[in-house]
Design a protein around this motif. Structure first.
Motif, mmCIF file in Angstrom:
data_model
loop_
_atom_site.group_PDB
_atom_site.id
_atom_site.type_symbol
_atom_site.label_atom_id
_atom_site.label_comp_id
_atom_site.label_asym_id
_atom_site.label_seq_id
_atom_site.Cartn_x
_atom_site.Cartn_y
_atom_site.Cartn_z
ATOM 1 N N ASP A 279 0.354 -1.642 -10.674
ATOM 2 C CA ASP A 279 0.114 -2.370 -9.012
ATOM 3 C C ASP A 279 0.646 -3.967 -9.263
ATOM 4 O O ASP A 279 -0.023 -4.551 -9.443
ATOM 5 N N ARG B 37 1.544 -8.880 -7.260
ATOM 6 C CA ARG B 37 1.508 -10.306 -7.770
ATOM 7 C C ARG B 37 2.261 -10.386 -9.336
ATOM 8 O O ARG B 37 1.479 -11.065 -10.029
ATOM 9 N N ASN C 14 -6.119 -8.836 -8.150
ATOM 10 C CA ASN C 14 -6.617 -9.388 -6.894
ATOM 11 C C ASN C 14 -7.950 -9.584 -6.956
ATOM 12 O O ASN C 14 -8.424 -10.743 -7.078
ATOM 13 N N SER D 168 0.849 -1.227 -0.051
ATOM 14 C CA SER D 168 -0.088 0.104 -0.074
ATOM 15 C C SER D 168 0.840 1.358 0.024
ATOM 16 O O SER D 168 0.638 2.399 -0.696
HETATM 17 C C1 LIG Z 1 -3.155 -6.253 -5.775
HETATM 18 C C2 LIG Z 1 -2.664 -5.814 -4.349
HETATM 19 N N1 LIG Z 1 -1.860 -4.552 -4.067
HETATM 20 C C3 LIG Z 1 -1.325 -3.921 -3.091
HETATM 21 C C4 LIG Z 1 -1.283 -4.695 -1.933
HETATM 22 C C5 LIG Z 1 -1.250 -4.102 -0.533
HETATM 23 O O1 LIG Z 1 -0.175 -4.695 -0.211
HETATM 24 P P1 LIG Z 1 -0.075 -4.616 1.649
HETATM 25 O O2 LIG Z 1 -1.039 -5.232 2.125
HETATM 26 O O3 LIG Z 1 1.563 -4.969 1.901
HETATM 27 O O4 LIG Z 1 -0.225 -3.198 2.001
HETATM 28 C C6 LIG Z 1 -2.223 -6.115 -2.052
HETATM 29 C C7 LIG Z 1 -2.474 -6.882 -0.751
HETATM 30 O O5 LIG Z 1 -2.983 -7.838 -0.584
HETATM 31 C C8 LIG Z 1 -2.680 -6.377 -3.150
HETATM 32 O O6 LIG Z 1 -3.530 -7.850 -3.453
#
Ligand SMILES: Cc1ncc(COP(=O)(O)O)c(C=O)c1O
Length: 342
Positions: free
Chosen positions: A171, A174, A142, A62
């Motif tokens: 982003d 993954r 996600n 994030s």
């Molecule tokens: C696609 C995606 N972006 C960003 C994040 C954010 O990661 P974090 O939980 O380390 O802030 C996630 C968390 O699951 C995610 O799935």
């Protein structure tokens, strides 16, 4: 939760013995002074992997996303992304709260992005409307069930961004999964974006850590923004060591997690609950037509030692990762299909 089969997320993994050893023996220094050799090595490695000049280690995905967005979109200007994007769904309004960024979304379509529809949304510079400064996409997606945006779509989006002179952010929490699923080199993905965020905690098994990736100039500014957001870390090499270990040992094995997800998907498909085609490690379930809702499924599964995510009243999710082996997946299939059968 050691005796439970935890399919809620790929973030629930615990560091392996090898990873803990790497953390315990890491060379460290004060990273706010730029003196942590392990952090510096991780940043250089990740930048090189993605074909960019520089990278910045951050505590979370994030924060990495939000730093990148602040680099690309000045306050009062606009970001375009999809309605299900993590940056506008799960980051608690951070783009607006910290960056003064106005976000506008295209309808949630997961990885099926239509570059022409995105192009049509872009607003030009001027004082009569909010100027669009950046487009963000998510690879893999996600809430889009781990879908992989095809390389041709990304190339088309790059063209759209160039034509409109706006920036393109990925982003890539993954992105490793997309790389393994489609065989696209990480540097090919990297070359299409102005900035990327990547996570070491989503399926790669690290306990902490994400990076912002971009040009040397942008990452210099990113360092400043990270500090302002309270993300300046000190002997962070113990964490970066876990990340370096994850990249060396846990990327190629994601193919195993994808195969386990495909098994789960195949098992639940006859019940008509599979929300999308499964390409990577996320198995989204649409329970609209099922006899039980997501909460009831999760409660019944938990009673039998299987943890399932509830994403909405009728939306559930199963996620495979390195802490669930083939035997655990077989057991989960048993439990979940028995519950779905009623
Ligand atoms: C696609 C995606 N972006 C960003 C994040 C954010 O990661 P974090 O939980 O380390 O802030 C996630 C968390 O699951 C995610 O799935």
């Amino acid at each position: 939760m050691a005796d439970l089969i935890d399919l809620r997320s790929d973030t629930v993994t615990r560091p392996t013995a090898g990873m803990r050893e790497a953390m315990a023996t890491a060379d460290v220094g004060d990273d706010v002074y730029g003196e942590d050799p392990t952090v510096n090595a991780l940043e250089a490695e990740v930048a090189a992997l993605l074909g960019h000049e520089a990278a910045l280690f951050c505590p979370t995905g994030s924060m990495a996303n939000q730093i990148a967005l602040q680099l690309l979109v000045p306050p009062g200007n606009e970001l375009l992304c999809d309605a299900d994007a993590h940056v506008v769904t799960y980051e608690i309004g951070a783009a607006a709260a910290y960056g003064g960024i106005s976000s506008r979304t295209w309808p949630a379509v997961g990885a099926d992005v239509d570059p022409d529809a995105v192009a049509a949304m872009i607003r030009p510079d001027g004082y009569w409307a909010v100027p669009t400064r950046a487009i963000a996409v998510e690879q893999t997606h996600n809430r889009g069930g781990g879908g992989v945006i095809p390389l041709d779509t990304l190339r088309e989006l790059r063209r759209v961004a160039d034509d409109a002179q706006v920036a393109l952010h990925c982003d890539g929490a993954r992105i490793w999964h997309a790389h393994v699923a489609d065989g696209v080199p990480l540097a090919t993905y990297g070359g299409l974006f102005d900035t990327l965020s990547v996570c070491l905690t989503k399926g790669l098994g690290a306990p902490v850590g994400s990076l912002v990736v971009g040009s040397a100039d942008r990452i210099e500014r990113a360092r400043f923004v990270r500090k302002r957001m309270g993300g300046g870390m000190r002997q962070a090499g113990v964490l970066a060591a876990a990340g370096r270990y994850a990249l060396a040992h846990h990327v190629d094995r994601l193919a195993e997690d994808h195969a386990k997800a495909a098994r789960l998907a195949e098992a639940v498909a006859p019940f008509g609950v599979l929300a999308t085609g499964v390409r990577t490690n996320l198995v989204p379930l649409d329970l609209t037509k099922a006899a039980l809702d997501a909460h009831a499924l999760a409660t019944a599964a938990r009673a039998e030692g299987v943890l399932v995510s509830v994403l909405g009243p009728r939306t559930a999710r199963l996620v495979t990762h390195m802490d669930v082996d083939d035997a655990a997946v077989s057991r989960a299939i048993d439990v979940v299909t028995r519950i779905l059968r009623g």
